[in-house]
Design a protein around this motif. Sequence first.
Motif, PDB file in Angstrom:
ATOM      1  N   VAL A   1       1.031  -1.192   0.089  1.00  0.00           N
ATOM      2  CA  VAL A   1      -0.070   0.065   0.005  1.00  0.00           C
ATOM      3  C   VAL A   1       0.866   1.248  -0.045  1.00  0.00           C
ATOM      4  CG1 VAL A   1      -1.848   1.242   1.204  1.00  0.00           C
ATOM      5  CG2 VAL A   1      -2.017  -1.166   1.391  1.00  0.00           C
ATOM      6  N   LYS A   2       0.418   2.268  -0.778  1.00  0.00           N
ATOM      7  CA  LYS A   2       1.174   3.496  -0.888  1.00  0.00           C
ATOM      8  C   LYS A   2       0.500   4.586  -0.258  1.00  0.00           C
ATOM      9  CE  LYS A   2       3.925   3.717  -4.759  1.00  0.00           C
ATOM     10  NZ  LYS A   2       4.982   2.543  -4.943  1.00  0.00           N
ATOM     11  N   ILE A   3       0.951   5.042   0.816  1.00  0.00           N
ATOM     12  CA  ILE A   3       0.235   5.925   1.775  1.00  0.00           C
ATOM     13  C   ILE A   3       0.799   7.536   1.583  1.00  0.00           C
ATOM     14  CG2 ILE A   3      -0.410   6.454   4.032  1.00  0.00           C
ATOM     15  CD1 ILE A   3       0.471   3.499   4.913  1.00  0.00           C
ATOM     16  N   THR A   4      -0.219   8.299   1.410  1.00  0.00           N
ATOM     17  CA  THR A   4       0.313   9.959   1.414  1.00  0.00           C
ATOM     18  C   THR A   4       0.376  10.048   2.872  1.00  0.00           C
ATOM     19  OG1 THR A   4      -2.017  10.327   1.581  1.00  0.00           O
ATOM     20  CG2 THR A   4      -1.285  10.456  -0.824  1.00  0.00           C
ATOM     21  N   THR A   5       1.725  10.335   2.917  1.00  0.00           N
ATOM     22  CA  THR A   5       2.367  10.692   4.375  1.00  0.00           C
ATOM     23  C   THR A   5       2.144  11.988   4.470  1.00  0.00           C
ATOM     24  OG1 THR A   5       4.466  11.167   3.377  1.00  0.00           O
ATOM     25  CG2 THR A   5       4.109   8.865   4.389  1.00  0.00           C
ATOM     26  N   LYS A   6       2.310  12.845   3.200  1.00  0.00           N
ATOM     27  CA  LYS A   6       2.107  14.441   3.080  1.00  0.00           C
ATOM     28  C   LYS A   6       2.170  14.673   1.482  1.00  0.00           C
ATOM     29  CE  LYS A   6       5.611  17.743   2.788  1.00  0.00           C
ATOM     30  NZ  LYS A   6       6.584  18.324   3.208  1.00  0.00           N
ATOM     31  N   HIS A   7       0.639  15.056   1.312  1.00  0.00           N
ATOM     32  CA  HIS A   7       0.327  15.620  -0.005  1.00  0.00           C
ATOM     33  C   HIS A   7       0.776  17.107  -0.204  1.00  0.00           C
ATOM     34  CE1 HIS A   7      -1.882  15.798  -3.964  1.00  0.00           C
ATOM     35  NE2 HIS A   7      -1.588  14.567  -3.829  1.00  0.00           N
ATOM     36  N   HIS A   8       0.368  17.582  -1.497  1.00  0.00           N
ATOM     37  CA  HIS A   8       0.779  19.199  -1.604  1.00  0.00           C
ATOM     38  C   HIS A   8       0.477  20.027  -0.608  1.00  0.00           C
ATOM     39  CE1 HIS A   8       1.666  16.985  -5.338  1.00  0.00           C
ATOM     40  NE2 HIS A   8       0.670  17.507  -6.010  1.00  0.00           N
ATOM     41  N   GLU A   9      -0.670  19.824  -0.081  1.00  0.00           N
ATOM     42  CA  GLU A   9      -1.227  20.745   1.277  1.00  0.00           C
ATOM     43  C   GLU A   9      -0.275  20.982   2.074  1.00  0.00           C
ATOM     44  OE1 GLU A   9      -4.779  19.100   2.322  1.00  0.00           O
ATOM     45  OE2 GLU A   9      -3.831  17.341   3.207  1.00  0.00           O
ATOM     46  N   GLY A  10       0.732  19.659   2.483  1.00  0.00           N
ATOM     47  CA  GLY A  10       1.660  20.017   3.535  1.00  0.00           C
ATOM     48  C   GLY A  10       1.291  19.300   4.994  1.00  0.00           C
TER      49      GLY A  10
ATOM     50  N   LEU B   1      -0.022   7.328  10.406  1.00  0.00           N
ATOM     51  CA  LEU B   1       0.940   6.750   9.580  1.00  0.00           C
ATOM     52  C   LEU B   1       1.186   5.512  10.329  1.00  0.00           C
ATOM     53  CD1 LEU B   1       2.257   6.642   6.966  1.00  0.00           C
ATOM     54  CD2 LEU B   1       3.883   8.058   7.958  1.00  0.00           C
ATOM     55  N   GLY B   2       1.692   5.659  11.709  1.00  0.00           N
ATOM     56  CA  GLY B   2       2.172   4.636  12.400  1.00  0.00           C
ATOM     57  C   GLY B   2       1.227   3.314  12.535  1.00  0.00           C
ATOM     58  N   ALA B   3      -0.168   3.918  12.800  1.00  0.00           N
ATOM     59  CA  ALA B   3      -1.345   3.042  13.027  1.00  0.00           C
ATOM     60  C   ALA B   3      -1.389   1.820  11.575  1.00  0.00           C
ATOM     61  CB  ALA B   3      -2.391   3.418  13.531  1.00  0.00           C
ATOM     62  N   MET B   4      -1.061   2.595  10.467  1.00  0.00           N
ATOM     63  CA  MET B   4      -1.188   1.958   9.336  1.00  0.00           C
ATOM     64  C   MET B   4      -0.162   0.930   9.181  1.00  0.00           C
ATOM     65  SD  MET B   4      -2.981   4.574   6.744  1.00  0.00           S
ATOM     66  CE  MET B   4      -3.112   6.032   7.134  1.00  0.00           C
ATOM     67  N   VAL B   5       1.059   1.672   9.363  1.00  0.00           N
ATOM     68  CA  VAL B   5       2.301   0.665   9.108  1.00  0.00           C
ATOM     69  C   VAL B   5       2.077  -0.599   9.990  1.00  0.00           C
ATOM     70  CG1 VAL B   5       4.650   0.533   9.639  1.00  0.00           C
ATOM     71  CG2 VAL B   5       3.631   2.742   8.306  1.00  0.00           C
ATOM     72  N   LYS B   6       1.700  -0.392  11.215  1.00  0.00           N
ATOM     73  CA  LYS B   6       1.828  -1.501  12.082  1.00  0.00           C
ATOM     74  C   LYS B   6       0.699  -2.754  11.673  1.00  0.00           C
ATOM     75  CE  LYS B   6       1.264  -2.544  17.051  1.00  0.00           C
ATOM     76  NZ  LYS B   6      -0.177  -2.943  17.022  1.00  0.00           N
ATOM     77  N   ALA B   7      -0.352  -2.095  11.246  1.00  0.00           N
ATOM     78  CA  ALA B   7      -1.739  -2.948  10.848  1.00  0.00           C
ATOM     79  C   ALA B   7      -1.151  -3.626   9.467  1.00  0.00           C
ATOM     80  CB  ALA B   7      -3.236  -2.429  10.932  1.00  0.00           C
ATOM     81  N   PHE B   8      -0.752  -2.868   8.540  1.00  0.00           N
ATOM     82  CA  PHE B   8      -0.482  -3.353   7.297  1.00  0.00           C
ATOM     83  C   PHE B   8       0.539  -4.317   7.293  1.00  0.00           C
ATOM     84  CE2 PHE B   8      -2.132   0.651   4.847  1.00  0.00           C
ATOM     85  CZ  PHE B   8      -3.419   0.315   5.342  1.00  0.00           C
ATOM     86  N   ASN B   9       1.471  -4.209   7.985  1.00  0.00           N
ATOM     87  CA  ASN B   9       2.709  -5.003   8.334  1.00  0.00           C
ATOM     88  C   ASN B   9       2.298  -6.426   8.799  1.00  0.00           C
ATOM     89  OD1 ASN B   9       5.645  -2.706   8.811  1.00  0.00           O
ATOM     90  ND2 ASN B   9       4.513  -3.585   6.869  1.00  0.00           N
ATOM     91  N   GLU B  10       1.343  -6.317   9.992  1.00  0.00           N
ATOM     92  CA  GLU B  10       0.771  -7.423  10.599  1.00  0.00           C
ATOM     93  C   GLU B  10       0.205  -8.204   9.544  1.00  0.00           C
ATOM     94  OE1 GLU B  10       0.339  -5.523  14.922  1.00  0.00           O
ATOM     95  OE2 GLU B  10      -1.280  -6.377  14.303  1.00  0.00           O
ATOM     96  N   GLU B  11      -0.388  -7.733   8.616  1.00  0.00           N
ATOM     97  CA  GLU B  11      -1.251  -8.629   7.858  1.00  0.00           C
ATOM     98  C   GLU B  11      -0.386  -8.964   6.446  1.00  0.00           C
ATOM     99  OE1 GLU B  11      -4.332  -9.808   7.647  1.00  0.00           O
ATOM    100  OE2 GLU B  11      -4.696  -9.154   9.631  1.00  0.00           O
ATOM    101  N   GLY B  12       0.894  -8.708   6.605  1.00  0.00           N
ATOM    102  CA  GLY B  12       1.927  -9.047   5.588  1.00  0.00           C
ATOM    103  C   GLY B  12       1.755  -8.169   4.355  1.00  0.00           C
ATOM    104  N   ILE B  13       1.348  -6.961   4.533  1.00  0.00           N
ATOM    105  CA  ILE B  13       1.384  -5.908   3.381  1.00  0.00           C
ATOM    106  C   ILE B  13       2.316  -5.022   3.493  1.00  0.00           C
ATOM    107  CG2 ILE B  13       0.093  -4.201   2.368  1.00  0.00           C
ATOM    108  CD1 ILE B  13      -2.572  -5.708   3.283  1.00  0.00           C
ATOM    109  N   ASP B  14       3.466  -4.950   2.377  1.00  0.00           N
ATOM    110  CA  ASP B  14       4.490  -3.770   2.500  1.00  0.00           C
ATOM    111  C   ASP B  14       3.939  -2.558   2.606  1.00  0.00           C
ATOM    112  OD1 ASP B  14       6.155  -5.844   2.400  1.00  0.00           O
ATOM    113  OD2 ASP B  14       6.639  -5.629   0.129  1.00  0.00           O
ATOM    114  N   VAL B  15       4.647  -1.574   3.029  1.00  0.00           N
ATOM    115  CA  VAL B  15       4.137  -0.120   3.196  1.00  0.00           C
ATOM    116  C   VAL B  15       5.260   0.598   2.313  1.00  0.00           C
ATOM    117  CG1 VAL B  15       3.670   1.798   4.510  1.00  0.00           C
ATOM    118  CG2 VAL B  15       2.852  -0.264   5.274  1.00  0.00           C
ATOM    119  N   HIS B  16       4.580   1.520   1.469  1.00  0.00           N
ATOM    120  CA  HIS B  16       5.240   2.555   0.628  1.00  0.00           C
ATOM    121  C   HIS B  16       4.902   3.733   1.092  1.00  0.00           C
ATOM    122  CE1 HIS B  16       6.020  -0.624  -3.010  1.00  0.00           C
ATOM    123  NE2 HIS B  16       6.211  -1.127  -1.648  1.00  0.00           N
TER     124      HIS B  16
END
Length: 458
Positions: free
Chosen positions: A105-114, A137-152
Amino acid sequence: MILFAQSAKNRIPLKYGAIRLEKRQDEAMKRFRRNRLGAFIHWGLYSIPGGEWKGKMYMGAAEWLKEWAKVSSNEWMSLMEQWNPTDFNAMQWAKMLKEMGVKYVKITTKHHEGFCLWPSKYTKYTVANTPYRKDLLGAMVKAFNEEGIDVHFYFSVMDWSHPDWRSTIKTKEDSVAFVRFLKFTDNQLRELATSYPTVKDFWFDGTWDSSVKENAWWTAHVEQMLKELVPGVTVNSRLRADEYGRRHFDSNGQLMGDYESGYERRLPDPVKDLKVIRWDWEACMTLPENQWGYHKDWSLSYVKTPLEVIEHIVHAVSMGGNMVVNFGPCADGNFRNEEKIMMESVGAWMKKYGKCVYGCDYAGWQKQNWGYYTKNEKDIYMVVFNVPYSGLLLVKTLKGVEIEKAILLNGDELKIIELGREAYHVKMPDDDPGEPFVIKLVVKEKKETVDKYRDALI
Ligand code: JFZ
């Protein structure tokens, strides 16, 4: 116009050009490539107004609303007071995405708005200063990784909220401000890389302005810095510029970064654009025509069907690329219905037929109108989207390659009719599956074969 690999002696020396001339073949890159299917998540303050500002609906991309409605940064950032996604449940998102069959999953950590989805200490515009407070972001990284999903991580260099951001450098003051801005950006990137060390990829955006192009050194520096901080990390080509201001591909025609990221809402032509198999690439697509962030009103846009999305995925893999399907969740933490249905429909198909996607690559066989070929080691997959009236699927193999068997994924064998000259008909199963389906071809190579078809095209 892209220049192609030139012989070594014609190559001009570049300080900030490509750092390698071939595809990366290390484990991390192989994993990126094997994953093949990803999801994009565009989530930020723009998800609150959803395309509407002061009673007016703007039909441009929702994540650009601040621009369309000419809202000042201060006023825009007051949306932070409303940022409270109480329905957000990282584990539920991870499960839904896993059901869809995405491997990253590719997550927008910060989009143009800042606005930052993580509690960055380098700006006040972060989730920490909203009613929600917690690190999304931390919550997503943790949950996705737990499900075996890589985070981008998606990261926009352009930052409308920062007083030092410049799109052009016209004065001495601009250049001083921009140096400060690049420092700030380095700090945020170092912060992301060290706070979330399982991150697998940085996907840069907002790098097209002359201010960035004139600082090619910085784009090379960021690539190097991230690679030192996160072993194996991959970086997209959009980050990079060389000292002549060339982007994605350097002045010698060589890809910069680890994979090409210019296929956005479009795909390379399966016949004319075969050159893309020389490098790794990843395409991304929206469900409506051009909405990445949540927009309330999809009524004026064509919205793709699951069948079209599946075809895009297979199309990309058949040419050696990855496909990323975008979702723009609502500000309350829910996905809209259309997106949930999309996740489920694509997931149901991937469960049945994902074998022709994960770990697969360009097969090198001449495309036929019934669909696409993909390949995994020795197996060739036919992914059939259009069934001809004759019920006979034409297959042309490479010289010296014979088809021994054609099998459905449930094990049923299909009849093969040899036509001579490396051509065959594979007969449709008696019961038309009524959906895109997959036939595995077991092939035998008579002798060492050369990929003549491919050589002739690129
Ligand atoms: C950018 C963003 O502006 C947009 O909001 C979204 O995040 C998208 C994924 O990336 O938009 C682009 C950037 C580059 C191209 C097209 C849209 N391009 O190179 O064709």
